[in-house]
Design an enzyme around this catalytic site. Structure first.
Site: not given
Ligand code: FBP
Length: 554
Positions: A82, A146, A177, A203-204, A206
């Site tokens: 993400g 991803r 991940d 990175k994230t 979250d």
């Molecule tokens: P990462 O763990 O890859 O940083 O992504 C986190 C996130 O932003 C979450 O908060 C959210 O649930 C998810 O990605 C959404 O994923 P997508 O961008 O595939 O819809």
């Protein structure tokens, strides 16, 4: 020439701050080894799976007076998972370090995430390209994806692509991940004696990729400030009109760091924290009860309005729902090959098959949910096996259940208020914002440091910049072995090595702050209005980082 907004133009000129140790020059660095490391859990299994990269020491950088220029090298970079504000600055940091080390060095960007290195899709990142993206949000410089890098075939393809480009190092910028991918790839390259290094970057938005050495993942600062601005604005609106209950789901797939941080920045009436719900083994009905009590208490004072923050991952932390989802994940993996399930064309048909396949107590929980939520739970998992919680309307589920409860109370004469609800979801709004000054600096330093680790021949490490509540010049730069952060977890029905997520600690200072204030915030309007992120102006406004970091480091 593309048109730019005034802020875009100004941000291109911002010079991110570096820790002094890195600012002294990439070729003056000296590497200091720390203690040898162990994985956070399942040491035997992780050591067995990472024979070549297990147990390496932590490292930090110091500077010397001597300059040492190394031979030219080509490096590749991947943005994975993400979006998070600051990714472009990580790449700018890598680029500046690499060119400073040796102007002959080249940086390739693999396109569209990890699949770019498998399919050989790349561009050479030049000064002109980098300059157009400095201090901007988004991952659009090279795109993200991803794809999970885990099979022998994928690794072979990646190796060939690297050989063709004479790439001897890859930086993977990603969350837990994606850094697990980085660890697997580093180990495989070592086992094959391929001479290709892999370095990860945390990175994230979250905020759940952290530990003693990784104090925060990048993007968390900017994303939470963006959501806090929006929540503050809604609070002002709610307090003006005094007629709506706003249920706001906030991103953060698993941990509740985002909701908690936004809660501390804005003081809403209710901030739910998934980790607390799990620790107290609360049922969905109990969570609903907790919210309903506040709605009723406020209504008694004539206040038929309020704000509830709902962490995106809540549903997976309610023990009964968590058990049901685990059972559902296993069954869905089996049902992928089941003809009757594949042929089922309506939700009702699918629900029936699922109900028959689940353990009876899990089937009961599944069927207690509204059809909309049941259908959302059956949607595809992401490539890492995760339920896509951003597509589950937990805030709407809670609204429906609170409403039902209030209707019952009304019928019993125990509630006489008015419940007008509004549902919001803030997630994608915050992931590509212009990075705050903190994220712009932190990301640039992470990238610069990632190249420094590479320049010393390291592999299987994650770039670590610490001491983040101090001014940037005093930040500590170094690296942490990726295997140190790993444990074994069930994914797609199988035990796999993965980086352990850092959840909210309910005996930690951040949650404690919420706990100490939530009664007061529930009953009164103690709302804070953080306003928009400031990029210019007094340092105590423009450079401050999160309440989470401040409380954790206090
Ligand atoms: P990462 O763990 O890859 O940083 O992504 C986190 C996130 O932003 C979450 O908060 C959210 O649930 C998810 O990605 C959404 O994923 P997508 O961008 O595939 O819809």
């Amino acid at each position: 020439m593309k048109k730019l907004s005034p802020l875009q133009k100004e941000r291109l000129n911002y010079q991110p701050k570096l820790p002094s140790v890195l600012a002294n020059g990439i070729n003056k660095l000296v590497l200091k080894q720390g203690e040898k490391t162990q994985s956070v859990a399942d040491q035997k299994e992780i050591q067995e799976l990472f024979k070549n990269s297990y147990g390496m020491p932590t490292v930090t950088f110091e500077t010397s007076d001597k300059e040492e220029k190394r031979p030219a090298k080509n490096i590749g970079v991947i943005l994975s998972g993400g979006q998070a504000p600051g990714g472009h600055n990580v790449i700018a940091g890598i680029f500046d370090a690499l060119k400073q080390a040796n102007p002959e060095n080249k940086l390739y960007g693999f396109l569209g995430g990890p699949s770019g290195i498998i399919d050989g899709k790349y561009i050479e990142l030049t000064e002109d390209i980098i300059n157009a993206y400095r201090n901007t949000g988004g991952f659009d410089i090279i795109g993200s994806g991803r794809t999970k890098l885990e099979t022998e075939e994928q690794f072979e393809k990646a190796l060939n692509v690297c050989k063709n480009l004479n790439v001897t190092g890859i930086v993977i910028i990603g969350g837990d991940d994606s850094n697990t991918n980085a660890a697997l790839l580093a180990e495989w390259f070592l086992a094959k004696n391929a001479g290709i290094q892999v370095i990860g970057c945390p990175k994230t938005i979250d905020g759940d990729l952290k530990n003693e050495q990784i104090e925060v993942s990048f993007g968390f600062d900017t994303a939470t400030k963006t959501y806090a601005e929006l929540v503050g604005n809604i609070q002002r609106d709610a307090n003006s009109a005094k007629k709506y209950w706003h249920f706001i789901k906030l991103m953060g797939r698993s941990a509740s760091h985002v909701a908690l941080e936004v809660g501390l920045q804005t003081h809403p009436n209710i901030t739910l924290v998934s980790e607390e719900v799990e620790a107290k083994k609360m049922s969905l009905a109990q969570v609903v009860d907790m919210i309903t009590k506040v709605v009723v208490a406020r209504a008694e004072k004539g206040k038929n309005f309020g704000i509830v923050l709902v962490p995106e991952g809540l549903i997976e932390f309610i023990p009964e729902v968590k058990a049901m989802i685990a059972n559902l994940n296993d069954k869905l993996a089996e049902l992928e090959k089941d003809e009757a399930y594949k042929k089922a064309s309506t939700d009702a048909e699918k629900f029936e098959i699922i109900t028959k396949n689940l353990e009876p107590e899990n089937a009961k929980v599944f069927n207690s949910l509204p059809a909309m939520i049941k259908a959302q739970l059956l949607m595809d998992r992401d490539p890492h096996g995760n339920v896509q919680v951003s597509r589950i309307d937990t805030e709407k589920l809670l609204i429906a259940m609170v409403r039902e409860q209030l209707n019952k109370l009304k019928a019993e004469g125990k509630y006489n208020g008015k419940f007008s609800d509004l549902a919001h979801f803030f997630g994608y709004e915050g992931r590509c914002a212009f990075p705050s000054n903190f994220d712009a600096d932190y990301c640039y330093a992470l990238g610069f440091n990632a190249f420094a680790l590479m320049n010393f021949g390291l592999t299987g490490y994650i770039s670590s910049i610490r001491n983040l509540t101090a001014p940037a010049k005093d930040w500590v730069a170094g690296g942490i072995p990726l295997t140190m952060m790993m444990n074994m977890e069930k994914r797609h029905g199988e035990m796999k090595p993965v980086i352990k997520k850092a959840l909210v600690e309910i005996d930690g200072p951040v949650f404690k702050y919420l706990q100490d204030h939530r009664e007061e915030w529930a009953n009164n309007e103690e709302y804070l209005f953080p306003g928009a992120i400031q990029y210019f102006g007094p340092s105590e406004v423009a450079d401050i980082t999160t309440r989470t970091l401040a409380l954790e480091k206090a």
